[in-house]
Scaffold this active site. Structure first.
Site, PDB file in Angstrom:
ATOM      1  N   ARG A   1     -23.909 -39.177   6.158  1.00 41.63           N
ATOM      2  CA  ARG A   1     -22.703 -40.002   6.045  1.00 41.63           C
ATOM      3  C   ARG A   1     -22.398 -40.559   7.423  1.00 41.63           C
ATOM      4  O   ARG A   1     -22.044 -39.823   8.343  1.00 41.63           O
ATOM      5  CB  ARG A   1     -21.557 -39.141   5.515  1.00 41.63           C
ATOM      6  CG  ARG A   1     -20.286 -39.906   5.221  1.00 41.63           C
ATOM      7  CD  ARG A   1     -19.325 -39.012   4.434  1.00 41.63           C
ATOM      8  NE  ARG A   1     -18.067 -39.692   4.173  1.00 41.63           N
ATOM      9  CZ  ARG A   1     -17.016 -39.650   4.998  1.00 41.63           C
ATOM     10  NH1 ARG A   1     -17.080 -38.981   6.116  1.00 41.63           N
ATOM     11  NH2 ARG A   1     -15.905 -40.304   4.681  1.00 41.63           N
TER      12      ARG A   1
ATOM     13  N   CYS B   1       7.140   0.223  -5.575  1.00 40.88           N
ATOM     14  CA  CYS B   1       5.755   0.686  -5.517  1.00 40.88           C
ATOM     15  C   CYS B   1       5.392   1.448  -6.792  1.00 40.88           C
ATOM     16  O   CYS B   1       4.267   1.349  -7.284  1.00 40.88           O
ATOM     17  CB  CYS B   1       5.550   1.579  -4.302  1.00 40.88           C
ATOM     18  SG  CYS B   1       5.886   0.729  -2.745  1.00 40.88           S
TER      19      CYS B   1
HETATM   20  N1  3NM Z   1     -14.934 -36.991   0.776  1.00 43.68           N
HETATM   21  P1  3NM Z   1     -14.457 -31.334   5.137  1.00 43.68           P
HETATM   22  S1  3NM Z   1     -13.095 -35.364   1.320  1.00 43.68           S
HETATM   23  C1  3NM Z   1     -16.442 -36.920   2.734  1.00 43.68           C
HETATM   24  O1  3NM Z   1     -12.134 -36.430  -1.319  1.00 43.68           O
HETATM   25  C2  3NM Z   1     -15.258 -36.482   1.994  1.00 43.68           C
HETATM   26  O2  3NM Z   1     -13.830 -37.690  -1.694  1.00 43.68           O
HETATM   27  C3  3NM Z   1     -13.812 -36.503   0.282  1.00 43.68           C
HETATM   28  O3  3NM Z   1     -14.875 -32.823   4.803  1.00 43.68           O
HETATM   29  C4  3NM Z   1     -13.212 -36.910  -0.997  1.00 43.68           C
HETATM   30  O4  3NM Z   1     -15.408 -30.434   4.423  1.00 43.68           O
HETATM   31  C5  3NM Z   1     -14.337 -35.555   2.432  1.00 43.68           C
HETATM   32  O5  3NM Z   1     -14.627 -31.255   6.630  1.00 43.68           O
HETATM   33  C6  3NM Z   1     -14.368 -34.813   3.715  1.00 43.68           C
HETATM   34  O6  3NM Z   1     -13.024 -31.164   4.745  1.00 43.68           O
HETATM   35  C7  3NM Z   1     -14.760 -33.377   3.551  1.00 43.68           C
END
Ligand code: 3NM
Ligand code: MG
Length: 522
Positions: free
Chosen positions: A40, A435
């Site tokens: 990406r 508890c």
């Molecule tokens: N797409 P991380 S969220 C590339 O919601 C991407 O479609 C998303 O990154 C969507 O794992 C996202 O660091 C980023 O949170 C995910």
């Protein structure tokens, strides 16, 4: 081509930690076990993108892991990638398909039900659904959907062979809950999870990947064993009362072993209450004995009023989950200190509770709500504005039964909400009555477990009706308190305690039927 989507890495070069090269990070994550890689690159010129894609292709080939290119069909063609991942504003699927070689993988990002339906109509190979949690990695145009939202979208994949991965803010410490929660009511589950920062921003991508893999594998084994939750039966106040009486009988007949990891203040009381209701207490805390105990116990109670053995608590719950046994969690004073908040999160990320029981302050702290304040382990103030909605929502979030105890008790499994109005003010004058409620809940859940055939409960994470178990435990103690308080020998809180144990011992189905104040809301 069949792809293992279980651990899907999406790259993000801007997130690499200082001193870590792209090559090094990608190779470490491949070595750690990512099962598919998507390149990406949002701001990169074509030439640089091409170079990155080539380098990635060589690495992925070395580890026999499929390579997907985000957005750029031309780059995918140029490096002979296995497929493309398309956003909602990228090239339409049918156009991409005419350009790509046959059998190329095509995946699409979906943020809502229309997107999913469109992707199904386009016969894509997989969809990425997000964002499940908040993330800083991508500017989101849609609201975060949470695990329940993922579950809803997964329903639209029923009867199709479209795979699904969740994406957005997935970390090792929320992965178990992500997986457990991301199940549609029809039982459709994820084929994998996609992460960027948890791996790419890591200084140790190899171990970050391994950790995610381990959690994923543990969960999948559990899910295979325990099946997927199905809609709950419908309850009425009468059916609840009849069910509770039946559980009382089962407990006395089967004498279940109640394993309690509880605090030093209430150990003796809890053990006595267990015996009085017909169970057998065992108050073991050593990590080394947890696996053996999990096989023979009827229910496990974890109460961290004093956290004596975190390691023991971790293991006990894990093994009890494996055995499909009820796990009752009483996060005493969880809001009081940072240590307790962290411990509760760690425990809940480690195993799945069947029932979480707490007072208003404790459950508010678990839900990260500021609505109720605490003083030490007690809650202060008027409580929740809408306790029914609170318990239902928390039950949905935690995907287990929530029991909110107080003057009025509220119990919910995320669908049914039950209000209980028994009890006596003297309960508030002895230590550890909350508890002991946990102990009683564990007993009745053990009864529910014993009563359920393994066949009938194959669709559940835990065998037996945990909602009924939670209600039964609360009613037993609160009704026993009502019976005990007016006894001749009771002159105050000191003499109330033995009278309460007596009342538990002598509790009859008739007094439960007569006194139980149960209201059911759906
Ligand atoms: N797409 P991380 S969220 C590339 O919601 C991407 O479609 C998303 O990154 C969507 O794992 C996202 O660091 C980023 O949170 C995910
Ligand atoms: Mg795009």
């Amino acid at each position: 081509m069949t792809i293992d989507y279980s651990l899907y890495l999406v790259t993000g070069r801007d997130l690499l930690p200082e001193g870590m090269t792209y090559h090094e990070s990608l190779e470490e994550s491949l070595r750690g076990g990512v099962t598919v890689v998507q390149i990406r690159e949002k701001e990169t010129d074509t030439l640089e993108f091409l170079e990155i894609a080539r380098e990635s292709k060589t690495l992925c080939d070395k580890y026999k892991v499929p390579l997907i290119i985000n957005d750029r069909v031309d780059i995918a063609l140029a490096v002979q990638a296995d497929g493309v991942h398309l956003g909602q504003t990228d090239m339409p699927v049918h156009v991409a398909r005419t350009l790509l070689p046959p059998n190329s993988i095509i995946g699409v990002s979906c943020n809502n039900l229309d997107h999913v339906r469109g992707a199904v109509a386009d016969r894509v190979d997989y969809i990425g659904i997000g964002a499940v949690w908040a993330t800083n990695t991508k500017n989101l145009s849609n609201p975060v959907m949470g695990v329940r939202g993922i579950g809803t979208l997964l329903s639209a994949l029923d009867g199709t062979d479209v795979n699904a991965v969740a994406i957005g803010g997935i970390k090792s410490d929320n992965l178990l809950r992500t997986l457990h929660g991301s199940v549609s009511p029809s039982g459709h589950k994820l084929d994998g999870i996609a992460v960027v920062s948890e791996i790419v921003a890591s200084r140790d991508p190899y171990n970050s990947t391994r950790t995610l893999r381990e959690i994923y594998t543990d969960f999948s084994a559990l899910l295979e064993q325990q099946g997927i939750p199905r809609p709950a039966p419908t309850y009425t106040a009468d059916s609840i009362k009849a069910g509770v009486i039946d559980l009382m009988r089962v407990v006395r007949e089967t004498n279940p072993l109640i394993h309690q990891i509880t605090n030093v203040v209430v150990t003796n009381q809890s053990a006595n209450a267990t015996l009085a209701l017909g169970g057998s207490p065992i108050m073991a805390t050593a990590p080394e004995e947890m696996e053996d105990l999990s096989r023979i116990l009827g229910a496990l109670l974890i109460n961290f009023g004093t956290v004596t053995s975190k390691e023991g608590m971790m293991l006990a719950g894990k093994y009890a989950n494996r055995e499909k046994k009820p796990v009752i969690f009483d996060p005493v004073g969880v809001g009081a200190t940072q240590f307790r908040r962290q411990t509760a999160a760690q425990l809940l990320n480690n195993w799945q509770a069947s029932v979480i029981k707490g007072n208003a302050a404790e459950l508010a702290a678990l839900a990260q709500s500021e609505e109720v304040q605490a003083k030490g382990v007690d809650s202060v103030g008027p409580g929740f504005v809408d306790p029914a909605k609170f318990v239902r929502d928390l039950a949905r979030r935690e995907r287990c039964v929530i029991a909110l105890t107080g003057q009025t008790d509220w119990v919910s499994d995320g669908m049914t909400i039950i209000r209980l109005d028994n009890g006596h003010q003297l309960l508030g004058k002895i230590t550890g009555s909350g508890c002991v409620v946990g102990t009683c809940v564990a007993l009745f859940c053990a009864g529910a477990w014993a009563q359920a055939s393994s066949e009938a409960s194959s669709g559940k994470l835990v065998r037996g009706d945990m909602l009924l178990g939670a209600v039964g435990g609360i009613l037993a103690l609160t009704i026993a308190a009502e019976v005990a308080a007016p006894q001749a020998g009771v002159r105050g809180s000191g003499s109330f305690l033995p009278a309460l144990i007596d009342a538990l011992y002598n509790l009859t189905p008739e007094s439960v039927l007569e006194r139980a104040r149960v209201q059911v809301f759906c």
